[in-house]
Design an enzyme around this catalytic site. Structure first.
Site, PDB file in Angstrom:
ATOM      1  CB  VAL A 244       3.445  -0.102  -6.365  1.00 23.98           C
ATOM      2  CG1 VAL A 244       4.921  -0.517  -6.339  1.00 23.98           C
ATOM      3  CG2 VAL A 244       3.188   0.961  -5.304  1.00 23.98           C
TER       4      VAL A 244
ATOM      5  NE  ARG B  36      -4.721  -1.165 -10.243  1.00 25.75           N
ATOM      6  CZ  ARG B  36      -4.610  -2.346 -10.829  1.00 25.75           C
ATOM      7  NH1 ARG B  36      -4.685  -3.455 -10.095  1.00 25.75           N
ATOM      8  NH2 ARG B  36      -4.416  -2.435 -12.129  1.00 25.75           N
ATOM      9  N   GLY B  37      -2.826   1.519  -4.328  1.00 31.14           N
ATOM     10  CA  GLY B  37      -3.147   2.216  -3.100  1.00 31.14           C
ATOM     11  C   GLY B  37      -3.999   3.434  -3.367  1.00 31.14           C
TER      12      GLY B  37
ATOM     13  N   GLY C  61      -1.937   5.877  -5.723  1.00 35.39           N
ATOM     14  CA  GLY C  61      -1.474   5.471  -7.039  1.00 35.39           C
ATOM     15  C   GLY C  61      -1.222   3.980  -7.128  1.00 35.39           C
TER      16      GLY C  61
ATOM     17  CG  ASP D 157      -1.037   6.817   5.027  1.00 39.56           C
ATOM     18  OD1 ASP D 157      -1.911   6.512   5.867  1.00 39.56           O
ATOM     19  OD2 ASP D 157      -1.123   6.486   3.835  1.00 39.56           O
TER      20      ASP D 157
END
Length: 426
Positions: A23, A17-18, A21, A133
């Site tokens: 993955v 998770r990031g 969203g 990023d």
């Protein structure tokens, strides 16, 4: 639980998770894939869906051995609200997990990973795409081949989510530890911001901590603009000069991605056999872990790390360096640093590198320095006061006035703001 994404893909379990969203491990017509599903609040924005659709060609067109390829872009789903990137599945950890396990990497390994990512950035920048990023969480390590290969992921996501018309807040977007000074100062992001972030990652791979991290996010951003990175002992001088040049405050001073990749690969033979750097770790009381200090870090992912007992990330003490960088070079000066500047050490850094066992600066010494500064300030004030009286006497003739009366010194305002009826002689 299985979930359909579009008409061709099915997700099975969460891989990570990031901030943007989740993955998922998925399955598509050609086999296993990784599916990044954006957060529902982002996917609900019709403008964002339109921007993703507009950038579809760019997102699908980036091809390089060190870029996680995007196979498909899905907009809509069972509830017509999904936005998902279908990507190649990389079998291996991300660089953050690897770094937390190893603590520091040998210089050759750190430089090889950085060179891989620089090559990926060179292709993206040539296509007019800025990643924005770059950080260990967005670098994946493919361990299935004869050697480890680093791949950069999440191209274009930060740009698309942070369009100027989206939100209208105008704040700094990104993880503070890796944000370039020009972003902090409000300039639009160009390719040089990726170089700054990538070499910050290189510094972290070598040292175990970022050059300006630790403490409140605002303090981290301030250091990015005003302070210089502490020199890392035990690495070849040419590598340190390269790191220092790419951490320059002026974007024009930094290398381009293709130049950085070439220079790093040229250095690899000289790094064979060098062990990880033997430098002191930050003290436990110096500040919060880096994960807590980084605004914009992946909160959900960090929570998962804490629950799994992962070791805390490095912290850097939230204190000013011994000497501020009075000759700071910001983007406003736009010049290339000379050889003397590149060879210089740490000036005004948030943390001074020290060898294992070397005592850190104690509060007693800092207290004595503060007392000396106060005494110096008091002496200076006294000298200024005497000079003022002397100057008045000089300009008044130093003696009696023309009418024979003694000169009257200027009135002094007494505490409380009231003016006395009679002049007060200091």
């Amino acid at each position: 639980m299985a979930r359909n994404i579009g008409s061709h893909y099915t997700t099975h379990r969460v891989l990570g998770r990031g901030s943007a969203g989740t993955v998922w491990l998925g399955e598509g017509p050609e086999g296993p894939v990784a599916v990044k599903v954006l957060r529902e609040d982002l996917a609900a924005d019709p403008d964002l869906a339109e921007r993703f659709a507009h950038e579809r060609h760019a997102l699908l067109g980036l091809e390089h051995p060190n870029i996680v390829g995007v196979r498909d872009l899905v907009i809509g789903g069972p509830d017509a609200r999904d936005i998902a990137l279908v990507m190649d599945l990389v079998r291996g950890p991300d660089l953050r997990s690897h770094l937390e396990r190893e603590r520091r990497l040998a210089p050759r390994d750190a430089v090889a990973i950085t060179a891989d990512v620089a090559g990926a950035l060179a292709v993206a920048h040539a296509a007019g795409i800025v990643h924005r990023d770059v950080k260990p969480e967005n670098i994946l390590l493919d361990t299935t081949g004869p050697g480890t290969r680093a791949l950069l992921t999440d191209f274009g996501v930060a740009k698309l989510i942070d369009e100027p018309r989206h939100g209208g807040k105008g704040g700094v977007v990104g993880t503070p530890d890796y944000v370039a000074p020009e972003i902090v100062e409000g300039l639009p992001p160009r390719a040089a911001v990726d170089i700054y972030a990538l070499v910050t990652v290189l510094y972290e791979l070598l040292a175990g901590f970022t050059p300006f991290g630790g403490g409140h996010p605002g303090a981290v951003l301030r250091r990015q603009v005003t302070e210089k990175a502490a020199e890392l002992p035990g690495i070849p001088g040419e590598l340190w000069e390269l790191i220092q040049q790419c951490l320059a405050k002026a974007p024009a001073s930094r290398l381009r991605a293709v130049e950085l990749a070439s220079r790093l690969r040229e250095l690899l033979p000289r790094l064979d056999g060098l062990p990880p750097l033997d430098i002191g770790d930050p003290d436990p009381g110096d500040g919060p872990p880096r994960a807590a200090a980084a605004a914009g870090a992946d909160a959900a992912g960090d929570a998962g790390e804490e629950a799994s007992g992962a070791p805390p990330r490095a912290a850097v003490p939230l204190v000013r360096g011994a000497a501020p960088d009075s000759e700071r070079v910001t983007h406003t000066r736009m010049r290339v640093p000379d050889a003397a500047e590149l060879a210089g050490g740490a000036h005004g850094t948030a943390r001074t590198i020290r060898a294992p066992g070397q005592p850190r600066a104690g509060s007693a010494r800092h207290g004595a320095a503060a007392r000396r500064r106060r005494r110096l300030a008091a002496t200076a004030a006294a000298v200024v006061g005497v000079g003022a009286v002397g100057g008045w006497l000089l300009f008044s003739g130093g003696g009696d006035s023309a009418d024979g009366r003694a000169p009257v010194p200027p009135a002094v305002v007494v505490p409380g703001g009231e003016r006395p009826d009679e002049p007060v002689v200091p």
